[in-house]
Design a protein around this motif. Structure first.
Motif, PDB file in Angstrom:
ATOM      1  N   CYS A  22       9.597  -4.826  -9.918  1.00  0.00           N
ATOM      2  CA  CYS A  22       8.753  -3.693  -9.535  1.00  0.00           C
ATOM      3  C   CYS A  22       7.988  -3.257 -10.782  1.00  0.00           C
ATOM      4  CB  CYS A  22       9.601  -2.547  -8.995  1.00  0.00           C
ATOM      5  SG  CYS A  22       8.620  -1.064  -8.645  1.00  0.00           S
ATOM      6  N   CYS A  53      10.507   5.194 -11.187  1.00  0.00           N
ATOM      7  CA  CYS A  53      10.320   5.048  -9.749  1.00  0.00           C
ATOM      8  C   CYS A  53       9.376   6.123  -9.217  1.00  0.00           C
ATOM      9  CB  CYS A  53      11.662   5.113  -9.032  1.00  0.00           C
ATOM     10  SG  CYS A  53      11.527   4.699  -7.288  1.00  0.00           S
ATOM     11  N   CYS A  57       7.030   5.048  -6.482  1.00  0.00           N
ATOM     12  CA  CYS A  57       6.345   4.168  -5.536  1.00  0.00           C
ATOM     13  C   CYS A  57       5.770   4.920  -4.343  1.00  0.00           C
ATOM     14  CB  CYS A  57       7.308   3.087  -5.045  1.00  0.00           C
ATOM     15  SG  CYS A  57       7.918   2.000  -6.366  1.00  0.00           S
ATOM     16  N   PRO A 115       3.918  -0.989  -3.140  1.00  0.00           N
ATOM     17  CA  PRO A 115       5.325  -1.380  -2.986  1.00  0.00           C
ATOM     18  C   PRO A 115       5.470  -2.408  -1.875  1.00  0.00           C
ATOM     19  CG  PRO A 115       4.939   0.816  -2.088  1.00  0.00           C
ATOM     20  CD  PRO A 115       3.680   0.413  -2.773  1.00  0.00           C
ATOM     21  N   HIS A 136      11.871  -3.644  -2.877  1.00  0.00           N
ATOM     22  CA  HIS A 136      11.518  -3.021  -4.150  1.00  0.00           C
ATOM     23  C   HIS A 136      10.779  -4.016  -5.051  1.00  0.00           C
ATOM     24  CE1 HIS A 136      12.719   0.130  -7.423  1.00  0.00           C
ATOM     25  NE2 HIS A 136      11.452   0.199  -7.081  1.00  0.00           N
ATOM     26  N   ARG A 137       9.839  -4.719  -4.424  1.00  0.00           N
ATOM     27  CA  ARG A 137       8.942  -5.615  -5.145  1.00  0.00           C
ATOM     28  C   ARG A 137       7.562  -4.975  -5.210  1.00  0.00           C
ATOM     29  NH1 ARG A 137      12.345  -8.663  -1.663  1.00  0.00           N
ATOM     30  NH2 ARG A 137      13.757  -9.980  -2.888  1.00  0.00           N
ATOM     31  N   THR A 138       6.633  -5.662  -5.858  1.00  0.00           N
ATOM     32  CA  THR A 138       5.286  -5.115  -6.020  1.00  0.00           C
ATOM     33  C   THR A 138       4.252  -6.144  -5.604  1.00  0.00           C
ATOM     34  OG1 THR A 138       5.961  -3.719  -7.881  1.00  0.00           O
ATOM     35  CG2 THR A 138       3.608  -4.160  -7.651  1.00  0.00           C
TER      36      THR A 138
END
Length: 685
Positions: free
Chosen positions: A588, A596, A598, A616, A620-622
């Motif tokens: 992330c 955090c 997001c 997001p 919890h990746r980007t």
């Protein structure tokens, strides 16, 4: 069983360093169709020599044909594979679905490996490509120990994992950053590595490197990888020097042979060969975070171009059997570990004038294999008493036997060939003008103004459908967008969300990964392909048609002319508006840089002032979006390409902007503000 050690060979010199350093196999590029087109690579003559040279030494050779290919390129790529097969190459690494399907049908005995560019990170994805005829699957570098073990357990194909070398921030095969920013596509072997440049996050100083990861080093984990059944350990580095290949391969070969972890001295050898602020094993341990970030100063010294030391244990063990009998030509048989045996004859022995030849003398002379790829593992010698045979005659006999054995070891296997090319089906799914589809990121974006466009389909993230009470009534088909990245452990949750989506009226699924097929198949859904499948040619459409897709979104790295000329074996879709996705990252980027947050807008800022939205993603990746949206409302050529569907992809737009843009595409309105025309006209390298 000890895993195979696979080393990079970006040049003939690197190949020699890898083989003599202890690699059990090498991977290399020949021709224009490989993912390291900037490496020196091999000419056809060098490639033929390399295959023979390696096979004599018991080293396997894998050819990389692991890029996306256009319709015009497929025949040449197939001919490259055909020639390589005839020369005895041991396997071909492939990314492109169309080439994969062609190779399975035309060269059925040629082993195929699924490149990491196929983005395989689940058991379902690995089993899917294995069922289609793939012998080995190269997993995404982001897979943890537990995830890799599960795939090894569940997949009938061999599993290959990276153990050392560079890490991309984006999942391999899913990165469009180099292509969209600079016109050099990573999916086409031309990545310019924009991830190594300085950036800032949310207006912070633009001298950080939030996209640059340290190199991976799993030297401490080779034992557990062997225990779980990983078949092959891969060292990254076809752009690296022979000195790097020699140093790294030697260390890993020793560790595998001796079943241990590296010493402090060996760790230093690895770090001196090449590193970016040290190494990381975080993904393997199931963690991520800013401690994984690292870069290499521009003035850092490169690994010295050293000659690989000769390793006695790397030479091929040979058993000699020699008979010296009165009145008969002497005979010598040489046999290798695989059971190949050759027999050569020499002169008639003479009666001894002084000292007679003993079996012990004969065995000692045969064992002198220095300067060859072989070592004498055993010499059984039989000599009648009272005979003499000169040392020169024994040496010539041994030399002739080893040359004959080398010829046998380098003999290409016989493989079937089914040519000419199988014809494509006659069906044509092209349309005179495409219907609109719409994808939204939030429920608020799905306004009456958007539905007034009368889209054929509305795509919504599965996560969104799992958390909304209802959907507006519309004639459009509601389709769930499956997460681009997930893991085996997530699939029960995804199935529950799919059940919820069905209750809301969704009937279609948008698949962007091979692992989506077993997750979605047999559920009564209509299946459509997303851009993550990297559809680049007509043969890929045919492959996906046979897998059950009813339409497919084409790669946005294609030119309009390539889309126009593609045979529409499936109803084809193209993105005609929106911020195109540049990366999807396991880390992330927001958490790594700013903590955090997001739930609010976040941006990656480059040195030119461009701001790339950070969205997001599931787990919890980007997902990094382009700084400017693609806008083609006033360029109507996309309406004349035979497409069935044209997608408006809404991400950061407000509900009012979504409605305005829908009207603009209905009216062909000119662009306003900053925008891009994408790659449809200029194409990529």
């Amino acid at each position: 069983m000890r895993p195979e050690l696979l080393a990079p060979a970006g040049s003939p010199e690197a190949l020699r360093a890898a083989a003599e350093g202890g690699a059990g196999a090498v991977y290399l590029g020949w021709g224009a169709f490989n993912a390291r087109r900037g490496a020196q690579n091999f000419s056809q003559e060098e490639f033929a020599q390399a295959v023979a040279w390696c096979h004599v030494r018991g080293v396997r050779v894998f050819l990389t044909l692991n890029i996306l290919l256009s319709d015009r390129e497929l025949p040449e790529a197939l001919e490259t594979a055909r020639t390589a097969s005839r020369l005895g190459v041991d396997a071909v690494l492939v990314q492109d679905w169309g080439l994969f399907d062609l190779l399975r049908r035309t060269l059925p005995d040629l082993p195929l490996h699924a490149s990491t560019q196929m983005s395989v990170f689940t058991s379902g994805g690995a089993c899917e490509i294995a069922a289609d005829g793939c012998e080995r699957v190269v997993l995404a570098r982001e897979c943890s120990k537990e995830e890799t073990a599960a795939i090894c357990k569940n997949c009938p194909a061999q599993v290959e994992a990276f153990v050392h070398g560079a890490l991309c921030m984006c999942y391999s095969g899913q990165c469009a950053m180099s292509a969209l920013i600079g016109g050099r596509s990573g999916n086409r072997g031309r990545c310019a590595q924009p991830c190594r440049l300085p950036y800032g996050v949310n207006g912070a100083a633009k001298n950080q490197r939030p996209l640059s990861l340290k190199d991976s080093c799993l030297a401490d984990h080779l034992g557990e990888m062997a225990e779980m059944g990983v078949a092959c350990l891969k060292i990254e580095g076809r752009m690296k020097s022979p000195g790097y290949v020699s140093a790294v391969t030697n260390v890993y070969a020793r560790l595998l042979e001796e079943g241990r972890r590296p010493t402090a001295q060996e760790r230093e050898v690895l770090e001196r060969a090449f590193s970016r602020s040290g190494f990381t094993d975080a993904y393997w341990g199931g963690t991520k975070g800013p401690e994984m970030l690292g870069f290499r100063p521009e003035n850092a010294e490169a690994a010295p171009a050293v000659e690989a030391p000769r390793r006695e244990e790397g030479r091929v063990p040979v058993r000699f059997t020699c008979r010296v009998e009165a009145g008969k030509p002497c005979l010598l048989t040489a046999e290798d570990p695989e059971g190949r045996a050759v027999t050569v004859s020499g002169p008639l022995p003479e009666a001894a004038r002084n000292r007679a030849l003993t079996p012990e003398d004969l065995a000692a002379r045969l064992s002198k294999t220095g300067g060859t790829p072989y070592r004498c593992a055993r010499a059984d010698a039989y000599a009648d008493p009272g005979l003499s045979l000169s040392a020169a005659a024994v040496n010539a006999l041994r030399r002739e036997a080893l040359e004959a054995l080398s010829a046998a070891r380098s003999q290409p296997p016989k493989r079937r060939e089914h040519f000419p090319l199988p014809p494509l089906p006659e069906q044509d799914c092209s349309q005179e003008e495409p219907r609109f589809t719409v994808s939204v990121l939030t429920a608020a974006q799905l306004t009456g103004g958007v539905l007034d466009l009368r889209p054929a389909r509305v795509y919504l993230p599965l996560e969104l459908l799992a958390n909304v009470p209802s959907l507006p009534e519309t004639e459009a088909e509601y389709c769930a967008i499956l997460p681009r990245v997930w893991r085996d452990r997530d699939e029960d949750l995804l199935r529950r969300w799919l059940d919820k989506a069905r209750t809301l009226g969704a009937s279609g699924l948008l698949l962007g990964n091979l692992g989506h097929f077993p997750l979605a198949r047999d559920g009564g859904w209509r299946l459509y392909g997303d851009y993550g499948l990297n559809v680049f040619n007509s043969r890929s459409l045919d492959y996906l048609r046979k897998k059950g897709l009813e339409s497919a979104c084409l790669s946005f790295e294609l030119r309009f002319s390539q889309i126009r000329d593609m045979k529409k074996l499936l109803p084809a879709e193209a993105i005609v508006y929106g911020r195109l996705p540049l990366m999807i990252t396991e880390n992330c980027l927001i958490q790594n840089s700013a903590g955090c947050r997001c739930d609010r807008p976040n941006f990656l800022n480059d040195r030119t002032g461009a701001a790339f939205p950070l969205l997001p993603a599931f787990g919890h990746r980007t997902e990094v979006q382009n700084s400017r949206p693609l806008y083609l409302a006033d360029r109507p050529y996309w309406r004349q390409l035979g497409l069935c569907y044209a997608r408006l992809r809404f991400t950061t737009e407000s509900p009012e902007d979504c409605a305005r843009l829908c009207r603009a595409y209905q009216e062909g309105a000119p662009a306003a503000g900053e925008f891009t025309r994408g790659l449809y006209q200029r194409g990529v390298e």
